[in-house]
Design an enzyme around this catalytic site. Structure first.
Site, PDB file in Angstrom:
ATOM      1  N   CYS A 135       0.883  -1.156   0.000  1.00 46.27           N
ATOM      2  CA  CYS A 135       0.000   0.000   0.000  1.00 46.27           C
ATOM      3  C   CYS A 135       0.924   1.209   0.000  1.00 46.27           C
ATOM      4  O   CYS A 135       1.536   1.519   1.017  1.00 46.27           O
ATOM      5  CB  CYS A 135      -0.904   0.014   1.233  1.00 46.27           C
ATOM      6  SG  CYS A 135      -1.869   1.537   1.375  1.00 46.27           S
TER       7      CYS A 135
ATOM      8  N   CYS B  73      -0.510   4.379   2.275  1.00 41.02           N
ATOM      9  CA  CYS B  73      -0.458   4.265   3.741  1.00 41.02           C
ATOM     10  C   CYS B  73      -0.004   2.847   4.065  1.00 41.02           C
ATOM     11  O   CYS B  73       1.131   2.510   3.781  1.00 41.02           O
ATOM     12  CB  CYS B  73      -1.801   4.621   4.375  1.00 41.02           C
ATOM     13  SG  CYS B  73      -3.232   3.952   3.522  1.00 41.02           S
ATOM     14  N   SER B  74      -0.835   2.036   4.667  1.00 39.51           N
ATOM     15  CA  SER B  74      -0.417   0.665   4.964  1.00 39.51           C
ATOM     16  C   SER B  74      -1.616  -0.269   5.011  1.00 39.51           C
ATOM     17  O   SER B  74      -1.718  -1.125   5.884  1.00 39.51           O
ATOM     18  CB  SER B  74       0.356   0.615   6.286  1.00 39.51           C
ATOM     19  OG  SER B  74      -0.401   1.227   7.317  1.00 39.51           O
ATOM     20  N   CYS B  75      -2.554  -0.116   4.079  1.00 39.48           N
ATOM     21  CA  CYS B  75      -3.741  -0.977   4.022  1.00 39.48           C
ATOM     22  C   CYS B  75      -3.318  -2.444   3.939  1.00 39.48           C
ATOM     23  O   CYS B  75      -2.355  -2.780   3.257  1.00 39.48           O
ATOM     24  CB  CYS B  75      -4.603  -0.613   2.813  1.00 39.48           C
ATOM     25  SG  CYS B  75      -5.312   1.047   2.958  1.00 39.48           S
TER      26      CYS B  75
END
Lengths: 96, 196
Positions: B104, B107-109
């Protein structure tokens, strides 16, 4: 989930917006102004840019769009598939 | 949860917003903690491993997993509905010709329900910025040297979907039972930074 009104279908070539919006967007910078191929529809969701500003919008298609790395970065033999809202896209054949 | 933030400034801001919402009757005291606990409850890479093992032994399940992952994971008692809304799951299968890896970049999905909380490196700027540009190089640093003839597909979770990789079944595992197969599957394998 009707597909009858969708602008795009798998296999279509699409171009992403090249503009840098003032607020939140989910069109990654590296994928702007690039041509890719629609892989499939990933549901329908309100535009993230609107939601970030507290604006209620109608759900629109979100597409998996596959790009050749060489088209994004000028190098690389891999592909990168990015999920993009319908609003971010135009048919690749249209003038910019 | 506001007490757990590393930055006390953020903790104070979050606590302030929580207090405002509570004072207006929009949020019960402790509700944020409860929701977060519920969201994380049961989230472990063992879930993803179980899905993979089922797909390895049941071709019909594998096919359903690749076409409608949300329905398929319900067949094994799992769900992507732990958060405020059910997240769309997309499972991508490694083959002899193509290797998949997930990131991602914005962000950090991450599919927490199936993989548990994400590893630190997955959230790092270095992984997120580099794996889209040079996946072969990044995977080599993880110890995964892909043959030149294997195509690499990177999936950027830039919107609402969450991705999980279906690794290839290792050779020599024909005799293994489903539970034993699941034990072979690693979190890195489910992200695509390792073979299994």
């Amino acid at each position: 989930m009707s597909t009858g009104t969708d602008r795009f279908a798998p296999g279509d070539r699409v171009r992403t917006r090249a503009t840098d919006p003032a607020g939140h967007t989910r069109l990654p910078r590296y994928a702007r102004g690039a041509v890719g191929v629609v892989v499939e529809r990933a549901g329908r969701h309100p535009l993230a840019d609107d939601r970030a500003r507290g604006v209620a919008g109608d759900a629109q298609p979100v597409w998996h769009v596959r790009f050749a790395a060489a088209d994004l970065f000028g190098a690389g033999d891999h592909t990168v598939t990015v999920e993009l809202w319908d609003d971010y896209l135009t048919p690749a054949e249209e003038p910019r | 949860m506001s007490d757990d933030h590393a930055s006390s400034t953020i903790a104070a801001q979050v606590r302030h917003v929580e207090a405002l919402l509570e004072s207006r009757g929009l949020l019960d005291a402790g509700e944020v903690d409860t929701r977060i606990d519920e969201f994380l409850a049961g989230g472990t890479p063992a879930n993803g491993a179980r899905i993979v093992a089922r797909a390895w032994v049941d071709p019909g399940f594998a096919e359903r997993l690749l076409t409608d992952a949300n329905s398929a994971v319900r067949e094994v008692g799992l769900s992507m509905a732990g958060g405020l809304q059910e997240q769309r799951l997309k499972v991508v299968a490694n083959t002899e010709r193509e290797h998949n890896v997930v990131v991602c970049t914005l962000c950090s999905c991450y599919p927490i329900a199936l993989l548990g909380p994400s590893p630190g490196w997955y959230k790092s700027e270095a992984y997120r910025s580099r794996v889209v540009r040079d996946p072969r190089g990044v995977l080599a640093e993880f110890g995964l040297e892909l043959p030149a003839g294997t195509a690499v597909a990177v999936w950027d979770a830039s919107a609402e979907s969450r991705y999980m990789v279906l690794p290839r079944r290792p050779a020599g595992t024909a005799e293994l039972a489903e539970d034993d197969l699941a034990a072979l599957v690693t979190r890195k394998g489910l992200i695509g930074t390792a073979a299994v």
